[in-house]
Write a protein that holds these residues in place. Structure first.
Motif, PDB file in Angstrom:
ATOM      1  N   PRO A 170      -2.431   4.507  -3.105  1.00  0.00           N
ATOM      2  CA  PRO A 170      -2.173   5.123  -1.377  1.00  0.00           C
ATOM      3  C   PRO A 170      -0.796   4.431  -0.832  1.00  0.00           C
ATOM      4  O   PRO A 170      -0.223   3.475  -1.613  1.00  0.00           O
ATOM      5  CB  PRO A 170      -3.360   4.185  -0.858  1.00  0.00           C
ATOM      6  N   ARG A 171      -0.324   5.070   0.106  1.00  0.00           N
ATOM      7  CA  ARG A 171       1.082   4.590   0.444  1.00  0.00           C
ATOM      8  C   ARG A 171       1.221   3.134   0.815  1.00  0.00           C
ATOM      9  O   ARG A 171       2.151   2.551   0.807  1.00  0.00           O
ATOM     10  CB  ARG A 171       1.381   5.311   1.847  1.00  0.00           C
ATOM     11  N   ARG A 172       0.247   2.455   1.440  1.00  0.00           N
ATOM     12  CA  ARG A 172      -0.085   1.181   1.770  1.00  0.00           C
ATOM     13  C   ARG A 172       0.174   0.284   0.861  1.00  0.00           C
ATOM     14  O   ARG A 172       0.440  -0.847   0.874  1.00  0.00           O
ATOM     15  CB  ARG A 172      -1.639   0.838   2.360  1.00  0.00           C
ATOM     16  N   LYS A 173       0.063   0.905  -0.606  1.00  0.00           N
ATOM     17  CA  LYS A 173       0.416   0.012  -1.974  1.00  0.00           C
ATOM     18  C   LYS A 173       1.691   0.514  -2.299  1.00  0.00           C
ATOM     19  O   LYS A 173       2.450  -0.472  -2.933  1.00  0.00           O
ATOM     20  CB  LYS A 173      -0.704   0.282  -2.876  1.00  0.00           C
TER      21      LYS A 173
ATOM     22  N   LEU B 179       4.359   1.429  -0.776  1.00  0.00           N
ATOM     23  CA  LEU B 179       5.525   0.760  -0.043  1.00  0.00           C
ATOM     24  C   LEU B 179       5.542  -0.920  -0.443  1.00  0.00           C
ATOM     25  O   LEU B 179       7.110  -1.171  -0.622  1.00  0.00           O
ATOM     26  CB  LEU B 179       5.403   1.002   1.631  1.00  0.00           C
ATOM     27  N   PRO B 180       4.729  -1.376  -0.267  1.00  0.00           N
ATOM     28  CA  PRO B 180       5.013  -3.083  -0.787  1.00  0.00           C
ATOM     29  C   PRO B 180       5.490  -3.027  -2.197  1.00  0.00           C
ATOM     30  O   PRO B 180       6.464  -3.737  -2.197  1.00  0.00           O
ATOM     31  CB  PRO B 180       3.661  -3.730  -0.636  1.00  0.00           C
TER      32      PRO B 180
END
Length: 236
Positions: free
Chosen positions: A105-108, A110-111
């Protein structure tokens, strides 16, 4: 099994596996971070200031360039432009790593991209290829966290103690980073064909260093490598 459904115990094991893999590179980070911090300290940077710079930027090549060119008052537009140019390789690195993160997912994603450096990228990509082209996010996180924390920490220590030691290059610290890169290249070597842009960048950068005074060899090497990669990719 994707990272989204991986059991907690497996996530923990993958994280510590990444941390273990990062240790040899981390040992190369520390002396080079001390060298950067020492040079920054002699330019008037405090330990906190160099820690913030290395923490927010997290790209050693551009940071060494900034320290070498630092004057007072600083030429901010020049420093920003050269930093963006040297760091532009991260665009290509992110593009090659992105296909291995399609399951995340994008929440992973991007970091993961925010923590990316040359070493994280190389080791993460190599591990993903061994796993069939799928990046293990806990592994990558363990890999990145160890390297990320060691860089500003060692730079801050270098800024604190370096000025009192004088020229620390006499201890051979400056050879740590080239050694790390040579090991990475050896581990990822697939033949000269894939390494052609690096070779072009090396030759153009070396010739510019010998022929043109100042730091122009840095943008010359970076731009020539990017242009060579683009032209070869387009022709193939």
């Amino acid at each position: 099994m994707s990272d989204m459904t991986m059991p907690v115990a497996d996530n923990r094991a993958e994280f510590f596996r990444g941390l273990r893999v990062s240790v040899p590179v981390l040992l190369g980070f520390i002396p080079f971070g001390l060298l950067l911090g020492s040079q920054a300290g002699m330019k008037g940077f405090s330990p906190l200031e160099i820690a913030l710079m290395t923490g927010f930027n997290f790209a050693g090549g551009s940071e060494f360039l900034v320290i070498q060119l630092w004057t007072w008052p600083p030429a901010i537009p020049l420093l920003v432009a050269l930093t963006m140019l040297v760091n532009s390789r991260h665009v290509l690195m992110g593009a090659t790593l992105a296909p291995t993160m399609r399951h995340l997912p994008r929440r992973k994603v991007l970091p993961a991209l925010a923590l990316m450096c040359d070493e994280c990228w190389a080791l993460g990509l190599d591990d993903a290829r061994k796993r069939g082209g799928v990046l293990s996010f806990p592994f990558y996180l363990g890999l990145s966290v160890g390297l990320y924390l060691s860089w500003p920490t060692s730079a801050a220590i270098g800024a604190a103690v370096g000025p009192s030691l004088g020229d620390v290059t006499r201890y051979g610290f400056h050879m740590a980073f080239p050694a790390v890169f040579l090991v990475m290249i050896f581990g990822m070597w697939t033949g000269f064909r894939a390494a052609r842009p690096w070779f072009v960048s090396l030759v153009i950068g070396a010739l510019t260093y010998l022929a043109v005074p100042g730091p122009w060899y840095v943008p010359a090497g970076a731009l020539s490598g990017l242009l060579a990669a683009y032209l070869w990719a387009r022709s193939e």
